[in-house]
Design a protein around this motif. Sequence first.
Motif, PDB file in Angstrom:
ATOM      1  N   LEU A   1       0.821  -1.209   0.000  1.00 38.20           N
ATOM      2  CA  LEU A   1       0.000   0.000   0.000  1.00 38.20           C
ATOM      3  C   LEU A   1       0.858   1.264   0.000  1.00 38.20           C
ATOM      4  O   LEU A   1       0.674   2.155  -0.835  1.00 38.20           O
ATOM      5  CB  LEU A   1      -0.922   0.021   1.222  1.00 38.20           C
ATOM      6  N   VAL A   2       1.783   1.342   0.930  1.00 35.21           N
ATOM      7  CA  VAL A   2       2.608   2.544   1.043  1.00 35.21           C
ATOM      8  C   VAL A   2       3.440   2.737  -0.226  1.00 35.21           C
ATOM      9  O   VAL A   2       3.594   3.855  -0.709  1.00 35.21           O
ATOM     10  CB  VAL A   2       3.484   2.492   2.317  1.00 35.21           C
ATOM     11  N   HIS A   3       3.919   1.650  -0.795  1.00 37.31           N
ATOM     12  CA  HIS A   3       4.690   1.753  -2.035  1.00 37.31           C
ATOM     13  C   HIS A   3       3.830   2.315  -3.168  1.00 37.31           C
ATOM     14  O   HIS A   3       4.266   3.213  -3.905  1.00 37.31           O
ATOM     15  CB  HIS A   3       5.262   0.385  -2.418  1.00 37.31           C
ATOM     16  N   VAL A   4       2.615   1.814  -3.307  1.00 36.84           N
ATOM     17  CA  VAL A   4       1.734   2.313  -4.366  1.00 36.84           C
ATOM     18  C   VAL A   4       1.354   3.767  -4.093  1.00 36.84           C
ATOM     19  O   VAL A   4       1.336   4.596  -5.005  1.00 36.84           O
ATOM     20  CB  VAL A   4       0.488   1.421  -4.527  1.00 36.84           C
ATOM     21  N   MET A   5       1.088   4.105  -2.846  1.00 37.46           N
ATOM     22  CA  MET A   5       0.762   5.484  -2.503  1.00 37.46           C
ATOM     23  C   MET A   5       1.924   6.409  -2.858  1.00 37.46           C
ATOM     24  O   MET A   5       1.720   7.473  -3.433  1.00 37.46           O
ATOM     25  CB  MET A   5       0.433   5.595  -1.005  1.00 37.46           C
ATOM     26  N   GLY A   6       3.122   5.985  -2.511  1.00 38.39           N
ATOM     27  CA  GLY A   6       4.298   6.812  -2.746  1.00 38.39           C
ATOM     28  C   GLY A   6       4.686   6.926  -4.200  1.00 38.39           C
ATOM     29  O   GLY A   6       5.037   8.007  -4.671  1.00 38.39           O
ATOM     30  N   THR A   7       4.626   5.830  -4.934  1.00 37.59           N
ATOM     31  CA  THR A   7       5.049   5.869  -6.333  1.00 37.59           C
ATOM     32  C   THR A   7       3.996   6.481  -7.248  1.00 37.59           C
ATOM     33  O   THR A   7       4.336   7.020  -8.294  1.00 37.59           O
ATOM     34  CB  THR A   7       5.426   4.466  -6.850  1.00 37.59           C
TER      35      THR A   7
ATOM     36  N   GLU B   1      12.530   7.413   1.012  1.00 37.15           N
ATOM     37  CA  GLU B   1      13.431   8.161   0.137  1.00 37.15           C
ATOM     38  C   GLU B   1      13.993   7.259  -0.962  1.00 37.15           C
ATOM     39  O   GLU B   1      14.027   7.633  -2.140  1.00 37.15           O
ATOM     40  CB  GLU B   1      14.563   8.788   0.958  1.00 37.15           C
ATOM     41  N   ARG B   2      14.405   6.082  -0.581  1.00 32.53           N
ATOM     42  CA  ARG B   2      14.983   5.125  -1.526  1.00 32.53           C
ATOM     43  C   ARG B   2      13.926   4.612  -2.510  1.00 32.53           C
ATOM     44  O   ARG B   2      14.192   4.425  -3.689  1.00 32.53           O
ATOM     45  CB  ARG B   2      15.600   3.970  -0.731  1.00 32.53           C
ATOM     46  N   SER B   3      12.713   4.407  -2.032  1.00 40.03           N
ATOM     47  CA  SER B   3      11.660   3.792  -2.843  1.00 40.03           C
ATOM     48  C   SER B   3      10.960   4.754  -3.789  1.00 40.03           C
ATOM     49  O   SER B   3      10.634   4.387  -4.916  1.00 40.03           O
ATOM     50  CB  SER B   3      10.614   3.143  -1.939  1.00 40.03           C
ATOM     51  N   PHE B   4      10.686   5.986  -3.314  1.00 42.90           N
ATOM     52  CA  PHE B   4       9.965   6.910  -4.174  1.00 42.90           C
ATOM     53  C   PHE B   4      10.395   8.367  -4.063  1.00 42.90           C
ATOM     54  O   PHE B   4       9.758   9.253  -4.597  1.00 42.90           O
ATOM     55  CB  PHE B   4       8.438   6.785  -4.026  1.00 42.90           C
TER      56      PHE B   4
ATOM     57  N   VAL C   1      -8.785   0.666  -3.561  1.00 36.95           N
ATOM     58  CA  VAL C   1      -7.398   0.481  -3.144  1.00 36.95           C
ATOM     59  C   VAL C   1      -6.894  -0.888  -3.583  1.00 36.95           C
ATOM     60  O   VAL C   1      -5.798  -1.018  -4.127  1.00 36.95           O
ATOM     61  CB  VAL C   1      -7.237   0.685  -1.617  1.00 36.95           C
ATOM     62  N   VAL C   2      -7.706  -1.916  -3.374  1.00 37.24           N
ATOM     63  CA  VAL C   2      -7.325  -3.269  -3.802  1.00 37.24           C
ATOM     64  C   VAL C   2      -7.066  -3.284  -5.307  1.00 37.24           C
ATOM     65  O   VAL C   2      -6.081  -3.856  -5.773  1.00 37.24           O
ATOM     66  CB  VAL C   2      -8.420  -4.299  -3.397  1.00 37.24           C
ATOM     67  N   GLY C   3      -7.912  -2.637  -6.068  1.00 40.19           N
ATOM     68  CA  GLY C   3      -7.715  -2.568  -7.516  1.00 40.19           C
ATOM     69  C   GLY C   3      -6.417  -1.882  -7.893  1.00 40.19           C
ATOM     70  O   GLY C   3      -5.716  -2.308  -8.811  1.00 40.19           O
ATOM     71  N   ARG C   4      -6.071  -0.823  -7.176  1.00 37.60           N
ATOM     72  CA  ARG C   4      -4.818  -0.108  -7.450  1.00 37.60           C
ATOM     73  C   ARG C   4      -3.608  -0.976  -7.099  1.00 37.60           C
ATOM     74  O   ARG C   4      -2.604  -0.961  -7.817  1.00 37.60           O
ATOM     75  CB  ARG C   4      -4.760   1.195  -6.671  1.00 37.60           C
ATOM     76  N   LEU C   5      -3.704  -1.700  -5.994  1.00 38.53           N
ATOM     77  CA  LEU C   5      -2.600  -2.594  -5.623  1.00 38.53           C
ATOM     78  C   LEU C   5      -2.417  -3.674  -6.679  1.00 38.53           C
ATOM     79  O   LEU C   5      -1.295  -3.979  -7.086  1.00 38.53           O
ATOM     80  CB  LEU C   5      -2.847  -3.224  -4.250  1.00 38.53           C
ATOM     81  N   GLN C   6      -3.516  -4.252  -7.112  1.00 36.27           N
ATOM     82  CA  GLN C   6      -3.442  -5.296  -8.140  1.00 36.27           C
ATOM     83  C   GLN C   6      -2.934  -4.737  -9.454  1.00 36.27           C
ATOM     84  O   GLN C   6      -2.122  -5.374 -10.130  1.00 36.27           O
ATOM     85  CB  GLN C   6      -4.812  -5.960  -8.311  1.00 36.27           C
ATOM     86  N   ALA C   7      -3.368  -3.537  -9.825  1.00 36.22           N
ATOM     87  CA  ALA C   7      -2.900  -2.907 -11.069  1.00 36.22           C
ATOM     88  C   ALA C   7      -1.395  -2.650 -11.025  1.00 36.22           C
ATOM     89  O   ALA C   7      -0.732  -2.669 -12.062  1.00 36.22           O
ATOM     90  CB  ALA C   7      -3.658  -1.606 -11.321  1.00 36.22           C
ATOM     91  N   ALA C   8      -0.869  -2.436  -9.825  1.00 34.47           N
ATOM     92  CA  ALA C   8       0.577  -2.221  -9.664  1.00 34.47           C
ATOM     93  C   ALA C   8       1.336  -3.541  -9.587  1.00 34.47           C
ATOM     94  O   ALA C   8       2.556  -3.551  -9.425  1.00 34.47           O
ATOM     95  CB  ALA C   8       0.851  -1.386  -8.416  1.00 34.47           C
ATOM     96  N   GLY C   9       0.610  -4.655  -9.690  1.00 34.86           N
ATOM     97  CA  GLY C   9       1.245  -5.968  -9.737  1.00 34.86           C
ATOM     98  C   GLY C   9       1.417  -6.661  -8.397  1.00 34.86           C
ATOM     99  O   GLY C   9       2.125  -7.661  -8.313  1.00 34.86           O
ATOM    100  N   PHE C  10       0.761  -6.157  -7.353  1.00 32.67           N
ATOM    101  CA  PHE C  10       0.921  -6.765  -6.036  1.00 32.67           C
ATOM    102  C   PHE C  10      -0.133  -7.829  -5.763  1.00 32.67           C
ATOM    103  O   PHE C  10      -1.286  -7.695  -6.183  1.00 32.67           O
ATOM    104  CB  PHE C  10       0.832  -5.696  -4.931  1.00 32.67           C
ATOM    105  N   GLU C  11       0.283  -8.863  -5.043  1.00 34.95           N
ATOM    106  CA  GLU C  11      -0.656  -9.837  -4.518  1.00 34.95           C
ATOM    107  C   GLU C  11      -1.460  -9.151  -3.432  1.00 34.95           C
ATOM    108  O   GLU C  11      -0.917  -8.374  -2.651  1.00 34.95           O
ATOM    109  CB  GLU C  11       0.080 -11.037  -3.901  1.00 34.95           C
ATOM    110  N   VAL C  12      -2.760  -9.439  -3.377  1.00 33.18           N
ATOM    111  CA  VAL C  12      -3.629  -8.812  -2.397  1.00 33.18           C
ATOM    112  C   VAL C  12      -4.338  -9.888  -1.584  1.00 33.18           C
ATOM    113  O   VAL C  12      -4.877 -10.834  -2.142  1.00 33.18           O
ATOM    114  CB  VAL C  12      -4.674  -7.907  -3.087  1.00 33.18           C
TER     115      VAL C  12
END
Length: 146
Positions: free
Chosen positions: A50-56, A88-91, A112-123
């Motif tokens: 979640l945090v990765h998708v939010m940040g990127t 900082e390193r991630s985004f 949110v689940v859809g966004r995580l899946q669209a970014a390629g993450f297992e949910v």
Amino acid sequence: MTATTLTTATRTGRSLVTAAEFETLAAFCAEEYGLERCVAEQVVDQALALVHVMGTSGEGASMAPSQSVDPGWHTLILHTGWYAEWCERSFGYFLHHQPNSKVRTRGLMVDVVGRLQAAGFEVDERLWGTAADCNPPACCGDGPCC
């Protein structure tokens, strides 16, 4: 002629950190929030994704963790120095946690689940309150399933 099937590999939140970092975070989450270790691991995994998708995506303001995933984000933040460096390193910037639990609707969690899946993450939809067989530990508390 042979048919080929293209499969898209999904990634996990856990893959965004080292094994030692994940171990530290999961152990803390289990202890701090009274979760079984296997549950804490899933919670931290989903929080990292979640945090990765939010940040990127730069769209963190329009996303929120479920009630079940929120302890995972708190776990990340409570490791302040590590969290700041990881952001900082991630985004490229520090992603602040600006809580607003009143916006946790089933519709938002599905988005949110859809966004995580669209970014390629297992949910793990049980942690987002979007699983078909919703149950109280997994629901976000706003639907008829809880």
